[in-house]
Design a protein around this motif. Structure first.
Motif, short mmCIF file in Angstrom:
data_model
loop_
_atom_site.label_atom_id
_atom_site.label_comp_id
_atom_site.label_asym_id
_atom_site.label_seq_id
_atom_site.Cartn_x
_atom_site.Cartn_y
_atom_site.Cartn_z
N ASP A 187 0.85 -1.18 0.00
CA ASP A 187 0.00 0.00 0.00
C ASP A 187 0.89 1.24 0.00
OD1 ASP A 187 -1.99 1.88 0.25
OD2 ASP A 187 -2.37 1.50 2.38
N ILE A 188 1.50 1.49 -1.17
CA ILE A 188 2.46 2.60 -1.28
C ILE A 188 1.82 3.75 -2.06
CG2 ILE A 188 4.49 1.14 -1.10
CD1 ILE A 188 4.74 1.21 -4.12
N GLY A 189 2.34 4.94 -1.87
CA GLY A 189 1.76 6.13 -2.48
C GLY A 189 2.26 6.43 -3.88
N THR A 190 3.04 5.56 -4.46
CA THR A 190 3.60 5.80 -5.79
C THR A 190 2.51 5.85 -6.86
OG1 THR A 190 5.56 4.54 -5.10
CG2 THR A 190 5.34 5.02 -7.45
N GLU A 191 2.50 6.91 -7.66
CA GLU A 191 1.53 7.04 -8.74
C GLU A 191 1.95 6.17 -9.93
OE1 GLU A 191 -1.32 8.61 -8.57
OE2 GLU A 191 -0.91 9.32 -6.53
N LYS A 192 0.99 5.89 -10.80
CA LYS A 192 1.22 5.02 -11.95
C LYS A 192 2.37 5.52 -12.83
CE LYS A 192 -2.47 3.90 -14.20
NZ LYS A 192 -3.61 4.09 -15.11
N PRO A 271 5.91 -4.33 -5.79
CA PRO A 271 4.91 -3.26 -5.60
C PRO A 271 4.93 -2.22 -6.72
CG PRO A 271 5.98 -3.76 -3.52
CD PRO A 271 6.72 -4.52 -4.58
N LEU A 272 6.08 -1.92 -7.28
CA LEU A 272 6.16 -0.97 -8.39
C LEU A 272 5.46 -1.49 -9.64
CD1 LEU A 272 9.80 0.48 -8.20
CD2 LEU A 272 7.66 1.68 -7.72
N TRP A 273 5.62 -2.79 -9.93
CA TRP A 273 4.95 -3.38 -11.08
C TRP A 273 3.43 -3.32 -10.92
CZ3 TRP A 273 6.88 -4.66 -15.71
CH2 TRP A 273 8.27 -4.75 -15.82
N LEU A 274 2.97 -3.54 -9.72
CA LEU A 274 1.52 -3.49 -9.49
C LEU A 274 1.01 -2.06 -9.67
CD1 LEU A 274 1.10 -5.86 -6.39
CD2 LEU A 274 1.40 -6.41 -8.82
N LYS A 275 1.75 -1.10 -9.14
CA LYS A 275 1.35 0.30 -9.26
C LYS A 275 1.44 0.80 -10.70
CE LYS A 275 0.12 1.78 -5.18
NZ LYS A 275 -1.24 2.35 -4.97
N ALA A 276 2.32 0.22 -11.51
CA ALA A 276 2.49 0.64 -12.89
C ALA A 276 1.37 0.15 -13.80
CB ALA A 276 3.84 0.14 -13.42
N SER A 277 0.54 -0.75 -13.32
CA SER A 277 -0.46 -1.40 -14.16
C SER A 277 -1.76 -0.61 -14.26
CB SER A 277 -0.78 -2.78 -13.59
OG SER A 277 -1.53 -2.66 -12.38
N GLU A 302 -1.80 -9.11 -2.50
CA GLU A 302 -0.93 -8.03 -2.93
C GLU A 302 -1.64 -7.15 -3.97
OE1 GLU A 302 3.08 -10.77 -2.19
OE2 GLU A 302 2.46 -10.24 -4.22
N TYR A 303 -2.34 -7.79 -4.89
CA TYR A 303 -3.13 -7.06 -5.89
C TYR A 303 -4.18 -6.19 -5.19
CZ TYR A 303 -1.58 -10.09 -9.84
OH TYR A 303 -0.87 -10.75 -10.80
N MET A 304 -4.89 -6.76 -4.24
CA MET A 304 -5.94 -6.02 -3.53
C MET A 304 -5.39 -4.77 -2.85
SD MET A 304 -8.04 -9.25 -1.87
CE MET A 304 -9.26 -8.26 -1.00
N ALA A 305 -4.22 -4.91 -2.25
CA ALA A 305 -3.61 -3.79 -1.52
C ALA A 305 -3.07 -2.70 -2.44
CB ALA A 305 -2.50 -4.30 -0.62
N SER A 306 -2.92 -2.99 -3.73
CA SER A 306 -2.29 -2.05 -4.65
C SER A 306 -3.26 -1.04 -5.26
CB SER A 306 -1.60 -2.82 -5.78
OG SER A 306 -2.58 -3.38 -6.65
#
Length: 386
Positions: A187-192, A271-277, A302-306
């Motif tokens: 659950d990170i704040g990184t934008e796509k 986590p970065l790959w999930l946020k990039a999607s 992990e998907y749910m948390a992203s």
């Protein structure tokens, strides 16, 4: 003799090479950390084997060093993988574990998963708790073991029902406890856009991501075949290790040009790959019993948390967690239907955002800490009269 109210002491026995790129390493380390956070005194007991991964266990998994790690003598067949070598290494590790625990004083419980329960049950009995993720192939070997353990932890509702009906386990001796997630990591704040820049991914594509194993029973073949039905600006990224092994799926050379296999990535990078999607795809197959009834994949949580929309096959194992309110369900093993569902998600941004937010809210119920808390309560309930 009744267990005293002193701090619960847990020896987690894992016949595994850790660190490992496989998901069980994450689960074991995260559960040891979570047990410790919930007040238990935890020792993770591992076989002493060579490991190509040299990084410290705690830093590799981003785990706090709140528990002990003990490595015991074991046969090491690093480059020879066969049933015989596995049986031999398990036997030696079991003997080492017996000798190690024999000299331990005071009240403690032993927690394990996999085949180690067979040897541990010979001398631990009611203080032994077994986490099992798949129905044993030789039922007769396990029936006596199951009867003598302090309790069982299973990861799907189907498996719990099976234990009660087929193995005659009392309902209060088996706990349904699906896998979990470390929210502070996923659950990170990184934008796509930021995530894509860090990974060197294009910002003008619609990106579909699958992370994890390419074992055949994971059903990744359906995702690969679906790529040809996607739009030209849709790109599928498969983040997982390609292995030349009969148990693993290897994509054909003429796979669609809009699917990319980027190989294995570190746990810290996922986590970065999930946020990039734009869309996350969870796979599975109706053709395999493990996939259909027994799996509780870490990537699901992990998907749910992203906070990204999830497309998943409608399988009993996944429907323990997913429904139409928190995911986009699709018929298993149907590449064309999968592609249609992915395109629906991409073309319905507001609905996809709402569904993803529901999944995120649900992920808070599946933290490792909450899972450990429930298992500790289960253990304490079943050892109170010992």
């Amino acid at each position: 003799m009744k267990m005293s109210k002193e701090k619960l002491k847990i020896f987690y026995i894992a016949n595994a090479r850790i660190p490992t790129e496989k998901a069980h390493g994450i689960q074991i380390m995260k559960m040891c950390e979570a047990f410790a956070k919930n007040g238990a005194e935890v020792t993770l007991v591992l076989p002493k084997r060579r490991n190509p991964i040299k990084e410290n266990l705690f830093s590799y998994y981003n785990v706090e060093p709140t528990f002990k790690i003990k490595k015991l003598p074991a046969l090491d067949f690093l480059f020879i993988d066969s049933p015989i070598t596995f049986a031999l290494s398990t036997l030696v590790f079991s003997i080492s574990t017996y000798c190690y625990l024999f000299f331990k004083k005071g009240n403690f419980v032993v927690y394990t998963r996999g085949e180690m329960v067979l040897s541990l049950a010979m001398f631990i009995n009611k203080r032994l708790f077994w986490e099992t993720h798949i129905k044993p192939s030789n039922i007769n070997w396990y029936k006596r073991v199951i009867k003598n353990t302090g309790g069982l932890i299973v990861v799907t509702k189907y498996y719990k029902d099976l234990m009660i009906k087929e193995f005659n386990v009392l309902p209060d001796k088996v706990l349904y406890s699906p896998d979990g997630v470390d929210l502070k990591i996923f659950d990170i704040g990184t934008e796509k856009e930021e995530a894509r820049k860090k990974l060197g991914l294009p910002t003008d594509e619609k990106i579909i991501v699958y992370t994890g194993s390419l074992l055949k029973w994971k059903g990744v073949e359906t995702l690969v075949e679906s790529a040809e039905f996607l739009d030209s600006d849709n790109t599928v990224y498969v983040v997982g290790d390609l292995k030349k092994d009969d148990n693993y799926y290897l994509p054909p050379i003429d796979s669609s040009s809009n699917i990319k296999f980027v190989g294995l990535k570190s746990y810290k990078e996922i986590p970065l790959w999930l946020k990039a999607s734009d869309v996350l795809v969870l796979m599975g197959t109706d053709k395999n019993e493990t996939s259909k009834y027994y799996t509780s994949p870490l990537k699901l949580f992990e998907y749910m948390a992203s906070r990204r929309p999830i497309v998943a096959p409608s399988l009993p194992s996944l429907l323990d967690i997913l429904d139409e309110s928190n995911s986009f369900l699709v018929e298993p093993d149907n590449p064309k239907k999968l592609a249609e569902k992915i395109k629906f998600v991409l073309n319905n941004g507001e609905k996809s955002k709402d569904i993803a937010e529901q999944a995120y809210n649900g992920s808070k119920n599946y933290s490792w800490d909450k899972r450990a808390e429930n298992i500790i309560k289960f253990i304490q309930m079943n050892i109170r009269d010992l």
